[in-house]
Design a protein around this motif. Structure first.
Motif, PDB file in Angstrom:
ATOM      1  N   ALA A 267      -4.718  -7.178  -2.394  1.00 39.12           N
ATOM      2  CA  ALA A 267      -5.234  -8.449  -1.889  1.00 39.12           C
ATOM      3  C   ALA A 267      -4.750  -8.756  -0.480  1.00 39.12           C
ATOM      4  N   ASP A 268      -3.633  -8.146  -0.078  1.00 41.57           N
ATOM      5  CA  ASP A 268      -3.043  -8.425   1.238  1.00 41.57           C
ATOM      6  C   ASP A 268      -3.317  -7.326   2.254  1.00 41.57           C
ATOM      7  N   SER A 269      -3.852  -6.205   1.808  1.00 44.64           N
ATOM      8  CA  SER A 269      -3.938  -5.024   2.659  1.00 44.64           C
ATOM      9  C   SER A 269      -4.797  -5.250   3.901  1.00 44.64           C
ATOM     10  N   GLY A 270      -5.986  -5.815   3.722  1.00 45.02           N
ATOM     11  CA  GLY A 270      -6.894  -6.001   4.849  1.00 45.02           C
ATOM     12  C   GLY A 270      -6.350  -6.966   5.889  1.00 45.02           C
ATOM     13  N   GLU A 271      -5.797  -8.079   5.434  1.00 45.32           N
ATOM     14  CA  GLU A 271      -5.234  -9.044   6.380  1.00 45.32           C
ATOM     15  C   GLU A 271      -4.020  -8.464   7.091  1.00 45.32           C
TER      16      GLU A 271
END
Length: 430
Positions: A267-271
């Protein structure tokens, strides 16, 4: 481990894709001799290491530009597919059986995305996806060639191919590790220095060795981390800067070196990678840098292009603006004036993603340039159906319409072909 020969080939491939190696020129007419280019292939340079890659990028970009390519261009790509569904970088004799050890995950991933963009090739796409699934490593990652340790570039491209084929990467797993787990293997988390968190390494470092951020790995993996594929068509945007990883103060200094790093959550990878890229672009003049052992760092056009694609896909087109502007200004050097098929196609994909006018990107008509590097297309977009968004931003004060330039270019190409044909009848030319 890669053999010395494969290491050399992989290095040359990386140099070609980054635009840092000059490939030998070949005859530009099919059947002109042993060095003749295959019928239907885009580009004039040696096809050995990047033929499927550049063909796939060209077809993807032209499909997004509403150009219907020649049947020979599509048939060449589908004809390169191996019986098991994968693609090698290039097969001079497509009738010969493939060497499974030389099948190329990057070429396969790019070809899948091209055939999805073109439409009408579901059987080939399904076979390609099955090859991707069959050649996943036990940690969820993919290698450039099967049987080797995984790397971030190959894993990111495979994940993007799965997205393109409407196959959930979370459901593609080996030994309990799915494709997102494989991507997370290479993303730096809270134990890394604060200015590196969210970036990707090419491959994991040996125990006790500090991992090194890799610009191209980060750029290409960013598209997968943000849930994207080629062509990038995301129009969602957030009006806030990407959110860096939330880490405890001094996490890197207080974590023992022997403690395994907690992977970045999906859930945090792209940001996280978007935040890293935004900071890195700002620090380096809105482009990423290519750093090779013993060489002076130079601007990395390929990595910068993929970074821009990842930022747009992640909903941060405003953070990509500086990189897109830099590419519009400097990209002609990379594309060699529009004669490098892979570079020109990549630049066209960036212009499309950023909703810039590809007929006036830095003063160049990218659609016309790319079309001129391959067989004459079956059709181009009808008048009144621009290849860019109606709100697309021009990069100069005007410019000739794509279709006028394209028509003129085709006429010139036909005339030039006749002249070359006449010249060859008189003997070899230098």
């Amino acid at each position: 481990m890669l053999t010395a020969a494969r290491l050399g080939a992989a290095a040359l491939t990386a140099a070609l894709l980054a635009g840092t190696a000059a490939a030998p020129a070949l005859a530009d007419t099919p059947g002109a001799g042993p060095t003749a280019l295959p019928d239907g292939l885009y580009g004039k340079s040696d096809p050995t290491y990047d033929a499927v890659w550049r063909q796939s990028l060209a077809l993807t970009a032209l499909a997004a530009a509403k150009v219907t390519p020649a049947d020979s261009a599509v048939a060449w790509l589908t004809g390169q597919q191996c019986a098991d569904g994968g693609w090698q970088s290039y097969r001079a004799d497509a009738a010969a059986a493939c060497d499974a050890k030389l099948e190329d995950s990057n070429a396969t991933a790019a070809a899948i995305q091209a055939l999805v963009a073109l439409g009408g090739h579901q059987d080939a796409v399904d076979k390609g996806v099955q090859w991707i699934k069959a050649n996943q490593n036990a940690d969820g990652s993919w290698a450039y060639n099967p049987g080797n340790p995984g790397d971030a570039d190959s894993t990111g491209l495979a994940v993007s191919a799965l997205f393109a084929a409407k196959t959930d990467p979370a459901g593609v797993a080996k030994a309990g590790k799915n494709a997102f787990d494989g991507l997370a293997v290479f993303q730096l988390a809270c134990t890394a220095p604060a200015d590196q968190r969210g970036a990707f390494v090419y491959q994991t470092a040996p125990d006790g060795t500090a991992p090194e951020v890799n610009a191209l790995a980060t750029g290409q993996a960013s598209l997968a981390a943000t849930g994207g594929k080629l062509p990038v068509t995301n129009t969602n945007r957030t009006d806030t800067a990407p959110k860096p990883l939330s880490c405890a103060p001094d996490a890197a200094a207080t974590t023992p070196a022997t403690t395994p790093a907690t992977p970045v959550a999906r859930a945090d990878s792209g940001e996280a990678v978007s935040a890293y890229l935004t900071a890195r672009l700002a620090a380096d003049g809105q482009h990423l840098m290519l750093t090779l052992p013993g060489a002076t760092p130079t601007p990395d056009f390929t990595a910068t292009s993929w970074a821009a694609l990842g930022l747009v896909q992640g909903g941060h087109p405003q953070q990509a603006t500086g990189a897109v502007d830099w590419l519009a200004k400097e990209g002609g050097t990379w594309t060699k004036g529009g004669t490098d098929a892979a570079a020109t196609a990549t630049l066209l994909l960036v212009a499309q993603a950023a909703q810039r006018d590809p007929a006036a990107f830095g003063g160049s008509d990218l659609v016309a340039q790319l079309t001129a590097l391959g067989p004459a297309p079956k059709a181009v977009a009808a008048a009144g159906s621009p290849t860019a968004s109606p709100s697309a931003k021009k990069d100069d004060g005007g410019g000739i319409s794509t279709y006028w330039v394209l028509g003129i270019g085709l006429l010139i190409g036909v005339g030039g072909g006749l002249l070359l044909s006449l010249q060859r009848k008189r003997g070899p030319q230098r």
